[in-house]
Design a protein around this motif. Structure first.
Motif, mmCIF file in Angstrom:
data_model
loop_
_atom_site.group_PDB
_atom_site.id
_atom_site.type_symbol
_atom_site.label_atom_id
_atom_site.label_comp_id
_atom_site.label_asym_id
_atom_site.label_seq_id
_atom_site.Cartn_x
_atom_site.Cartn_y
_atom_site.Cartn_z
ATOM 1 N N CYS A 274 4.673 10.227 -1.581
ATOM 2 C CA CYS A 274 5.388 9.884 -0.391
ATOM 3 C C CYS A 274 6.583 9.512 -0.873
ATOM 4 O O CYS A 274 6.871 8.398 -1.224
ATOM 5 N N ILE B 261 -2.695 3.598 -1.462
ATOM 6 C CA ILE B 261 -3.513 3.563 -0.096
ATOM 7 C C ILE B 261 -4.374 4.816 0.028
ATOM 8 O O ILE B 261 -5.405 4.479 0.831
ATOM 9 N N CYS C 245 7.654 6.019 0.463
ATOM 10 C CA CYS C 245 6.987 5.052 -0.363
ATOM 11 C C CYS C 245 7.806 4.654 -1.525
ATOM 12 O O CYS C 245 8.100 3.412 -1.831
ATOM 13 N N LYS D 187 0.043 4.927 8.279
ATOM 14 C CA LYS D 187 1.408 4.861 8.112
ATOM 15 C C LYS D 187 1.813 4.252 7.145
ATOM 16 O O LYS D 187 1.318 3.086 6.869
ATOM 17 N N ARG D 188 2.474 4.892 6.106
ATOM 18 C CA ARG D 188 2.926 3.875 4.921
ATOM 19 C C ARG D 188 4.395 4.192 4.639
ATOM 20 O O ARG D 188 5.099 4.933 5.349
ATOM 21 N N PRO D 189 5.165 3.326 3.743
ATOM 22 C CA PRO D 189 4.296 2.107 3.132
ATOM 23 C C PRO D 189 4.043 0.818 4.101
ATOM 24 O O PRO D 189 4.495 0.820 5.240
ATOM 25 N N LEU D 190 2.774 0.392 3.664
ATOM 26 C CA LEU D 190 2.175 -0.931 4.671
ATOM 27 C C LEU D 190 2.302 -2.088 3.578
ATOM 28 O O LEU D 190 1.575 -1.814 2.403
ATOM 29 N N ASN E 152 -0.347 7.459 10.725
ATOM 30 C CA ASN E 152 0.571 8.269 10.160
ATOM 31 C C ASN E 152 0.689 9.749 10.957
ATOM 32 O O ASN E 152 -0.310 10.683 10.782
ATOM 33 N N TYR F 212 0.875 -1.246 -0.090
ATOM 34 C CA TYR F 212 0.110 0.060 0.093
ATOM 35 C C TYR F 212 0.727 1.312 0.084
ATOM 36 O O TYR F 212 1.604 1.466 0.735
ATOM 37 N N LEU F 213 0.943 1.852 -1.079
ATOM 38 C CA LEU F 213 1.673 2.936 -1.494
ATOM 39 C C LEU F 213 1.138 4.149 -1.584
ATOM 40 O O LEU F 213 -0.018 4.347 -2.112
ATOM 41 N N TYR F 214 1.845 5.491 -1.451
ATOM 42 C CA TYR F 214 1.106 6.871 -1.952
ATOM 43 C C TYR F 214 1.975 7.465 -2.914
ATOM 44 O O TYR F 214 3.352 7.715 -2.519
#
Length: 120
Positions: A11, A33, A14, A94-97, A59, A6-8
């Motif tokens: 970010c 995400i 990420c 909170k990322r990355p997951l 996050n 799971y990314l943004y």
């Protein structure tokens, strides 16, 4: 099971995690995400598999976290309320997951990624 990341896009952390996974030949499914946050039940499974405190999934440096005043509200919230909140807004997570269903990493630390995803 396929590794889900799971990314943004905007970010930096990420992008570093994605680069690490690609450089180490780790096949993964990229999931945006913000547009497609994990469901409450998916989050529950990830949290239980991770062994982490549920608050580690937030996050804490994000704008939404501050706007909602979660620093003060989280201690009084139930696990169900926290899971509901996380599943409702991908920017709160909170990322990355990254998960394969058994292993879960939250955030990006190279040594943790090496331990979790390196020997694949």
């Amino acid at each position: 099971m396929t590794i889900k990341a799971y990314l943004y896009d905007r970010c930096g952390t990420c992008r570093k995690a994605k680069q690490w996974l690609n450089q180490h030949g780790v096949a993964f499914e990229e999931i945006p995400i913000v547009e497609a946050p994990p469901s409450k039940e998916e989050l529950r499974r990830m949290w239980q598999a991770s062994g982490l405190d549920l608050r580690k999934f937030f996050n804490t440096s994000g704008q939404h976290y501050r706007e909602l005043g979660l620093k003060d509200k989280l201690p009084a919230m139930s696990e169900e309320e926290m899971l509901e909140l996380l599943s409702s807004n991908g920017k709160l997570i909170k990322r990355p997951l990254v998960t394969d269903g058994n292993t879960v990493t939250v955030g990006f630390k190279e040594d943790e990624f090496e331990k979790a995803w390196g020997a694949r």
